[in-house]
Scaffold this active site. Structure first.
Site, PDB file in Angstrom:
ATOM      1  N   GLU A 205      -2.407  -7.100  -2.448  1.00 44.22           N
ATOM      2  CA  GLU A 205      -2.919  -6.057  -1.583  1.00 44.22           C
ATOM      3  C   GLU A 205      -3.860  -5.125  -2.329  1.00 44.22           C
ATOM      4  OE1 GLU A 205      -0.292  -3.986   1.073  1.00 44.22           O
ATOM      5  OE2 GLU A 205      -1.992  -2.870   1.888  1.00 44.22           O
TER       6      GLU A 205
ATOM      7  N   ASP B 165      -8.717  -8.696  11.716  1.00 44.95           N
ATOM      8  CA  ASP B 165      -7.864  -9.843  11.396  1.00 44.95           C
ATOM      9  C   ASP B 165      -8.742 -11.051  11.106  1.00 44.95           C
ATOM     10  OD1 ASP B 165      -5.427  -8.642  11.622  1.00 44.95           O
ATOM     11  OD2 ASP B 165      -4.792  -9.712  13.428  1.00 44.95           O
TER      12      ASP B 165
ATOM     13  N   ARG C 232      10.220  -9.444   5.042  1.00 42.68           N
ATOM     14  CA  ARG C 232      10.258  -8.969   6.426  1.00 42.68           C
ATOM     15  C   ARG C 232      11.234  -9.827   7.203  1.00 42.68           C
ATOM     16  NH1 ARG C 232       3.868  -7.865   7.894  1.00 42.68           N
ATOM     17  NH2 ARG C 232       3.438  -6.626   6.027  1.00 42.68           N
TER      18      ARG C 232
ATOM     19  N   ARG D 290       5.183 -18.239   8.489  1.00 42.56           N
ATOM     20  CA  ARG D 290       5.876 -17.021   8.911  1.00 42.56           C
ATOM     21  C   ARG D 290       7.260 -17.039   8.298  1.00 42.56           C
ATOM     22  NH1 ARG D 290       4.852 -12.988  12.093  1.00 42.56           N
ATOM     23  NH2 ARG D 290       3.085 -14.029  13.034  1.00 42.56           N
TER      24      ARG D 290
ATOM     25  N   CYS E  44       0.790  -1.236   0.000  1.00 47.96           N
ATOM     26  CA  CYS E  44       0.000   0.000   0.000  1.00 47.96           C
ATOM     27  C   CYS E  44       0.825   1.291   0.000  1.00 47.96           C
ATOM     28  CB  CYS E  44      -1.040   0.000   1.121  1.00 47.96           C
ATOM     29  SG  CYS E  44      -0.354  -0.211   2.761  1.00 47.96           S
TER      30      CYS E  44
ATOM     31  N   GLU F  32      11.817 -11.641  10.009  1.00 51.17           N
ATOM     32  CA  GLU F  32      10.957 -12.135  11.090  1.00 51.17           C
ATOM     33  C   GLU F  32      11.757 -12.682  12.263  1.00 51.17           C
ATOM     34  OE1 GLU F  32       7.808 -11.791  11.539  1.00 51.17           O
ATOM     35  OE2 GLU F  32       6.893 -11.454   9.584  1.00 51.17           O
TER      36      GLU F  32
ATOM     37  N   ARG G 162      -0.274 -17.691   3.651  1.00 50.80           N
ATOM     38  CA  ARG G 162      -1.164 -17.871   4.803  1.00 50.80           C
ATOM     39  C   ARG G 162      -2.482 -18.518   4.381  1.00 50.80           C
ATOM     40  NH1 ARG G 162       0.334 -14.119   9.296  1.00 50.80           N
ATOM     41  NH2 ARG G 162       2.590 -14.378   9.319  1.00 50.80           N
TER      42      ARG G 162
ATOM     43  N   GLU H  39      -3.317 -15.728  11.798  1.00 44.56           N
ATOM     44  CA  GLU H  39      -3.865 -14.606  11.019  1.00 44.56           C
ATOM     45  C   GLU H  39      -3.509 -14.851   9.560  1.00 44.56           C
ATOM     46  OE1 GLU H  39      -2.195 -10.646  11.764  1.00 44.56           O
ATOM     47  OE2 GLU H  39      -2.727 -10.152   9.697  1.00 44.56           O
TER      48      GLU H  39
ATOM     49  N   CYS I 198      -6.866  -0.751   3.183  1.00 42.15           N
ATOM     50  CA  CYS I 198      -6.229  -1.808   2.414  1.00 42.15           C
ATOM     51  C   CYS I 198      -6.528  -3.144   3.073  1.00 42.15           C
ATOM     52  CB  CYS I 198      -4.724  -1.585   2.335  1.00 42.15           C
ATOM     53  SG  CYS I 198      -3.924  -1.563   3.934  1.00 42.15           S
TER      54      CYS I 198
ATOM     55  N   ASN J 136      -5.939  -9.644   6.574  1.00 43.35           N
ATOM     56  CA  ASN J 136      -6.587  -8.581   7.341  1.00 43.35           C
ATOM     57  C   ASN J 136      -7.264  -7.589   6.410  1.00 43.35           C
ATOM     58  OD1 ASN J 136      -4.563  -6.949   6.354  1.00 43.35           O
ATOM     59  ND2 ASN J 136      -3.369  -7.018   8.233  1.00 43.35           N
TER      60      ASN J 136
HETATM   61  P1  ATP Z   1       1.623 -11.062  12.020  1.00 42.98           P
HETATM   62  O1  ATP Z   1       0.952 -10.472  13.210  1.00 42.98           O
HETATM   63  O2  ATP Z   1       1.266 -12.480  11.740  1.00 42.98           O
HETATM   64  O3  ATP Z   1       3.106 -10.793  12.007  1.00 42.98           O
HETATM   65  P2  ATP Z   1       1.213  -8.702  10.585  1.00 42.98           P
HETATM   66  O4  ATP Z   1       0.252  -8.001  11.456  1.00 42.98           O
HETATM   67  O5  ATP Z   1       2.648  -8.345  10.628  1.00 42.98           O
HETATM   68  O6  ATP Z   1       1.046 -10.279  10.778  1.00 42.98           O
HETATM   69  P3  ATP Z   1       0.301  -7.357   8.298  1.00 42.98           P
HETATM   70  O7  ATP Z   1       1.403  -6.389   8.232  1.00 42.98           O
HETATM   71  O8  ATP Z   1      -0.996  -6.917   8.779  1.00 42.98           O
HETATM   72  O9  ATP Z   1       0.700  -8.646   9.105  1.00 42.98           O
HETATM   73  O10 ATP Z   1       0.201  -8.044   6.866  1.00 42.98           O
HETATM   74  C1  ATP Z   1      -0.988  -8.534   6.346  1.00 42.98           C
HETATM   75  C2  ATP Z   1      -0.902  -9.949   5.868  1.00 42.98           C
HETATM   76  O11 ATP Z   1       0.368 -10.272   5.313  1.00 42.98           O
HETATM   77  C3  ATP Z   1      -1.073 -10.962   6.984  1.00 42.98           C
HETATM   78  O12 ATP Z   1      -2.418 -11.125   7.281  1.00 42.98           O
HETATM   79  C4  ATP Z   1      -0.485 -12.185   6.339  1.00 42.98           C
HETATM   80  O13 ATP Z   1      -1.412 -12.736   5.427  1.00 42.98           O
HETATM   81  C5  ATP Z   1       0.672 -11.640   5.550  1.00 42.98           C
HETATM   82  N1  ATP Z   1       1.946 -11.758   6.277  1.00 42.98           N
HETATM   83  C6  ATP Z   1       2.472 -10.873   7.136  1.00 42.98           C
HETATM   84  N2  ATP Z   1       3.659 -11.308   7.610  1.00 42.98           N
HETATM   85  C7  ATP Z   1       3.887 -12.498   7.018  1.00 42.98           C
HETATM   86  C8  ATP Z   1       4.949 -13.453   7.085  1.00 42.98           C
HETATM   87  N3  ATP Z   1       6.015 -13.237   7.827  1.00 42.98           N
HETATM   88  N4  ATP Z   1       4.857 -14.573   6.348  1.00 42.98           N
HETATM   89  C9  ATP Z   1       3.792 -14.785   5.557  1.00 42.98           C
HETATM   90  N5  ATP Z   1       2.751 -13.931   5.452  1.00 42.98           N
HETATM   91  C10 ATP Z   1       2.795 -12.790   6.165  1.00 42.98           C
HETATM   92 ZN    ZN Z   2      -1.624  -1.938   3.535  1.00 43.16          ZN
HETATM   93 MG    MG Z   3       4.304  -9.160  11.632  1.00 41.91          MG
END
Ligand code: ATP
Ligand code: ZN
Ligand code: MG
Length: 500
Positions: A352, A413, A333, A344, A303, A335, A466, A431, A459, A434
């Site tokens: 998006e 979520d 990311r 994850r 976004c 992680e 996931r 999750e 967004c 979202n």
């Molecule tokens: P989480 O709490 O699981 O870390 P987030 O709040 O960081 O998620 P958002 O930034 O809201 O996630 O991203 C939206 C979507 O992106 C999530 O619902 C998920 O589908 C996907 N997503 C986010 N982080 C990851 C990841 N590390 N691996 C796979 N998919 C991811």
């Molecule tokens: Zn966004």
């Molecule tokens: Mg996260």
């Protein structure tokens, strides 16, 4: 708040002889220039002359900050002393600035902040700055420092507290076909290969087919029916975009950073190439010499760049609501400890959708999106899942969430039960996507306008890994056990490659 500023004015000549005149100026400043009304005043409390220097102590308790008075004081001296005494002001320096203010709550641990020494006593904070430049004062750092300090103390109270979470809706219980961890099983079957680096995966044909089916379903069943149009954005996000969205201060520890070569002149790379050919290793020290510092990062979410593409634009009323999505940029990311399976990961594939429109348009759109998503998860995936209001990081910080009864803005979520993790009650649900409406936060940040309407935006992050893992965790890897609706999209897996 109490502000105490020590500043020195350097004049073009000795001012000892005009002490009386200076004192007169100081009284006039205090009575007129620096006193707009009772709330809006600063006061020069002390004035000392040393040769061509005038040292002032300026004090204020109100909204009129002493540092904002400096320019007026300077101009006043120039006007009063210039013609009559032929002395001009050569420079103004701030020697010391102390700011005392009260916090709402007492800090739980010591707090610090750049550019100042911080002392606290109960709820009272004293911020002491020395050698402050003009630029520093003009750029409004002081107010931001005060706000940041307040925010840091506020955050001390949040640490370790559970996030806001409120159930909105839940599906019926659905009996899973198995309770294995799909990633592990897919690795055993050679559908997936881990690596080559942390949190990355190679999807062989079978796993790729599942992910691509998820993408197809999202587009065919959710985005196309609602009129979303596809855009293609760059993977690489320059820092100025993240500065505007707040990501830069929100999650600097989660980005993958991008560096550019300093040069592509073969001469500059000759030594590195020689070393690589001879040693068959990458000499990082040598490589680094030819790289620029990072100025961008790999996509974190799509976004921000979509908003950037609308920066400064006025959108025609007939194009509202703007409905677009990107499915090309890959998100990365860092992680760290949280990595697990394909759910994850450090590199993932998201679609998006972003929507920009009036409040009413977005509230209607949210209902339509929810309806389409429900259709996918209930009728195509036959999933056990639920929806909850949660607090996203940017709202948590601002302390705005959970206060209003009307949930116009905020994040929902979508979570799926993961049988391999344990019981419904005790295990953590995943999750898998979202949906947010964010008010005018990004609209303001990128000055996006409409002809007449006031705009909001939002967004929804559709994570393909996931979606896939939520589905497989409940439905298993054998297509024969998959729901009919899903089999319309993927009935048979590709053969894949046999290994000996
Ligand atoms: P989480 O709490 O699981 O870390 P987030 O709040 O960081 O998620 P958002 O930034 O809201 O996630 O991203 C939206 C979507 O992106 C999530 O619902 C998920 O589908 C996907 N997503 C986010 N982080 C990851 C990841 N590390 N691996 C796979 N998919 C991811
Ligand atoms: Zn966004
Ligand atoms: Mg996260």
């Amino acid at each position: 708040m109490k502000f105490d500023l020590q500043a020195s004015f350097t004049f073009s000549g000795d001012i000892t002889a005009i002490k009386k005149e200076i004192e007169r100026c100081v009284s006039t400043l205090n009575e007129n220039v620096l006193k707009k009304d009772d709330d809006h005043k600063a006061k020069i409390e002390r004035a000392a002359i040393e040769g061509n220097k005038l040292c002032l102590s300026i004090y204020s308790e109100g909204v009129f900050r002493p540092h904002n008075a400096l320019l007026q004081i300077k101009n006043f001296f120039v006007k009063e002393l210039g013609l009559k005494h032929h002395v001009g002001v050569r420079g103004v320096t701030v020697d010391h600035y102390s700011i005392v203010f009260d916090l709402e709550k007492e800090p739980l641990h010591p707090v610090s902040i750049p550019f100042a020494e911080v002392k606290t006593q109960g709820k009272q904070v004293t911020m002491s700055l020395s050698e402050v430049s003009d630029e520093f004062l003009q750029k409004n750092y002081i107010d931001r420092m005060i706000n940041r300090l307040k925010e840091k103390v506020e955050n001390q109270y949040y640490e370790g507290k559970a996030e806001f979470w409120k159930l909105i809706w839940e599906s019926d219980e659905i009996k899973p076909v198995w309770s294995s961890d799909p990633t592990e099983e897919m690795v055993k079957l050679d559908w997936l290969k881990q690596g080559p680096t942390k949190g990355k995966w190679f999807y062989r044909p079978q796993a790729a087919a599942v992910l691509k089916t998820m993408e197809k379903i999202a587009i065919e069943e959710v985005l196309k029916p609602l009129g979303f149009q596809e855009v293609i954005e760059s993977h690489i996000k320059p820092f100025d975009i993240w500065l505007k969205t707040g990501h830069m201060e929100g999650m600097p520890g989660e980005f993958y950073y991008v560096v550019e070569p300093k040069t592509r002149d073969p001469k500059d790379w000759e030594h590195f190439v020689d070393l690589t050919k001879i040693t068959k290793e990458v000499n990082i020290a040598e490589l680094t010499k030819n790289l620029s510092p990072p100025s961008a990062g790999i996509c974190y979410a799509q976004c921000p760049m979509i908003y950037w593409s609308f920066k400064g634009k006025t959108i025609a009323e007939r194009s509202l609501p703007v409905l677009v999505y990107d499915k090309t940029a890959v998100s990365c990311r860092y992680e760290s400890g949280g990595r697990h399976g394909i759910e994850r990961v450090d590199e993932f594939h998201r679609i998006e959708p972003v929507y920009i429109g009036t409040r009413e348009q977005l509230l209607i759109l949210r209902e339509k999106l929810l309806e389409r998503y429900k259709f996918v998860f209930n009728d195509i995936f036959e999933l056990e899942w639920r929806m909850a209001w949660v607090t996203p990081w940017y709202m948590q910080q601002a302390g705005k969430f959970g206060e209003s009864k009307e949930q116009d803005t905020g994040t929902i979520d979508f979570e799926a039960y993961m049988p391999y993790r344990g019981t419904r009650k005790d295990s953590e649900w995943l999750e898998f996507q979202n949906l947010s409406i964010l008010g005018d936060k990004y609209i303001q940040a990128f000055t996006i306008k409409a002809q007449k309407s006031e705009l909001w935006s939002g967004c929804s992050g559709i994570g393909l890994e996931r979606w896939a893992i939520a589905f497989l965790a409940q439905k298993g890897l054998n297509p024969e056990h998959w729901p009919k609706g899903f089999r319309k999209y993927l009935d048979k897996l590709p053969e894949g490659i046999q290994f000996l």
